[in-house]
Scaffold this motif. Structure first.
Motif, PDB file in Angstrom:
ATOM      1  N   MET A   1       6.873  -2.223   3.347  1.00 41.42           N
ATOM      2  CA  MET A   1       7.935  -2.589   2.421  1.00 41.42           C
ATOM      3  C   MET A   1       7.420  -2.386   1.006  1.00 41.42           C
ATOM      4  O   MET A   1       6.401  -2.908   0.635  1.00 41.42           O
ATOM      5  N   THR A   2       8.125  -1.602   0.195  1.00 38.72           N
ATOM      6  CA  THR A   2       7.671  -1.361  -1.159  1.00 38.72           C
ATOM      7  C   THR A   2       8.146  -2.462  -2.071  1.00 38.72           C
ATOM      8  O   THR A   2       8.987  -3.284  -1.733  1.00 38.72           O
TER       9      THR A   2
ATOM     10  N   ASP B   1      -4.670  -8.766  -0.839  1.00 37.50           N
ATOM     11  CA  ASP B   1      -3.758  -7.659  -1.132  1.00 37.50           C
ATOM     12  C   ASP B   1      -3.897  -6.558  -0.084  1.00 37.50           C
ATOM     13  O   ASP B   1      -3.619  -5.394  -0.346  1.00 37.50           O
ATOM     14  N   GLU B   2      -4.309  -6.945   1.122  1.00 41.80           N
ATOM     15  CA  GLU B   2      -4.580  -5.966   2.164  1.00 41.80           C
ATOM     16  C   GLU B   2      -3.592  -6.059   3.321  1.00 41.80           C
ATOM     17  O   GLU B   2      -3.945  -5.856   4.482  1.00 41.80           O
TER      18      GLU B   2
ATOM     19  N   GLY C   1      -0.084  -2.692   1.588  1.00 43.66           N
ATOM     20  CA  GLY C   1      -0.826  -2.853   0.354  1.00 43.66           C
ATOM     21  C   GLY C   1      -0.348  -3.976  -0.530  1.00 43.66           C
ATOM     22  O   GLY C   1      -0.861  -4.163  -1.631  1.00 43.66           O
ATOM     23  N   SER C   2       0.627  -4.753  -0.055  1.00 46.92           N
ATOM     24  CA  SER C   2       1.148  -5.856  -0.857  1.00 46.92           C
ATOM     25  C   SER C   2       0.329  -7.117  -0.627  1.00 46.92           C
ATOM     26  O   SER C   2      -0.529  -7.182   0.251  1.00 46.92           O
ATOM     27  N   GLY C   3       0.612  -8.140  -1.424  1.00 48.76           N
ATOM     28  CA  GLY C   3      -0.067  -9.408  -1.258  1.00 48.76           C
ATOM     29  C   GLY C   3       0.368 -10.122   0.003  1.00 48.76           C
ATOM     30  O   GLY C   3       1.472  -9.917   0.513  1.00 48.76           O
ATOM     31  N   ALA C   4      -0.499 -10.979   0.525  1.00 46.84           N
ATOM     32  CA  ALA C   4      -0.195 -11.712   1.746  1.00 46.84           C
ATOM     33  C   ALA C   4      -1.040 -12.975   1.788  1.00 46.84           C
ATOM     34  O   ALA C   4      -2.026 -13.120   1.056  1.00 46.84           O
TER      35      ALA C   4
END
Length: 274
Positions: free
Chosen positions: A1-2, A63-64, A68-71
């Protein structure tokens, strides 16, 4: 998801999720630094505000995630660190939708507690993976499952205490390197609990009404109305698992939307960003 998806996530999700009535988002955490889309505010992205009932659970941010988004990242291991972590500020959930995206670096399960008003009053939906290839719906009143125990230890995994236990349908030998994201949704309506669980790549429309996702993989019609209670992120020995885009809808939210707004142009732009 971008990030483009997330810019329209709240508005579109709210509109399409509940077809004929106004939807209210009461919680949304994407674990991005800016927190511009967080509900009720950026504090929900701070792991220090996620206070586990079992001190052995360790939440940090990363951020992995696969895109590549935060989690949010749980980096402890073992049945003894299993348990529930209340979502910050979500204390009056009765009916609505609980949704998140998960990835695994472990063979154990994760899920949600909801309508919880005490240690032995509320419900659990657990999403198994490799070790437990099931979706399990359980009641805290039946012992599913005390803090510090895995599901088999409280007889809620093929032990008879669970309300429902069905094959998750994802197959065997699933990836355990956090490379695959999975979409999960729990919809609670009165006595009915319905559950969807699938690879994120199989979800063409994150904002779809539940009926557009196909048949639920698991459901239980017999849940008690326990009164408004907390929603929690539950796990069993979920070492190095990650979760992103946690969303809860229900009464008393901060975002009212018009369900009759036009969506085709906006959704077309979202799809073109893949």
């Amino acid at each position: 998801m971008t990030r483009i998806h997330l810019m329209v996530f709240i508005a579109l999700f709210s509109i399409m999720l509940i077809g004929h009535a106004s939807a209210q988002v009461i919680f949304y955490a994407d674990f991005e630094v800016s927190g511009s889309k967080s509900i009720p505010d950026v504090s929900v992205n701070d792991p220090s505000n996620w206070v586990p009932e079992n001190a052995g659970t360790v939440w940090v941010t990363t951020d992995e995630f696969p895109d590549g988004s935060g989690a949010l990242h749980q980096n402890a291991e073992g049945c003894g660190i299993s348990g529930n972590t209340p979502l910050p500020g979500v204390t009056d959930f009765s009916d609505g939708i609980i949704q998140a995206v998960f990835s695994w670096q472990d063979d154990d399960g994760v899920g949600f507690q909801f309508r919880r008003v005490g240690d032995d009053s509320g419900y659990l939906v657990a999403f198994g993976y490799n070790e437990t290839p099931q979706i399990i719906i359980g009641s805290l009143a039946d012992g599913c499952c005390p803090s510090g125990q895995c599901l088999d230890q409280c007889s809620c995994e093929n032990g008879g205490n669970e309300l429902v236990g069905v094959d998750h349908g994802l197959g065997a030998d699933l990836s355990q390197d956090n490379s695959v994201a999975y979409f999960t949704r729990v919809e609670v309506t009165g006595s009915l609990i319905q559950v969807w669980y699938m690879p994120l790549d199989d979800v063409s429309n994150l904002f779809a009404a539940s009926g557009e996702l196909g048949d639920p993989v698991a459901e239980y019609d017999g849940a008690d109305d326990l009164g408004p209670g907390i929603v929690g992120l539950w796990h069993e020995s979920w070492g190095n698992g990650r979760v992103d885009d946690i969303l809860v809808t229900g009464p008393g939210g901060t975002t009212d939307v018009d369900p009759h707004a036009k969506l085709s142009t906006t959704w077309g732009k979202v799809k073109s960003s893949y």
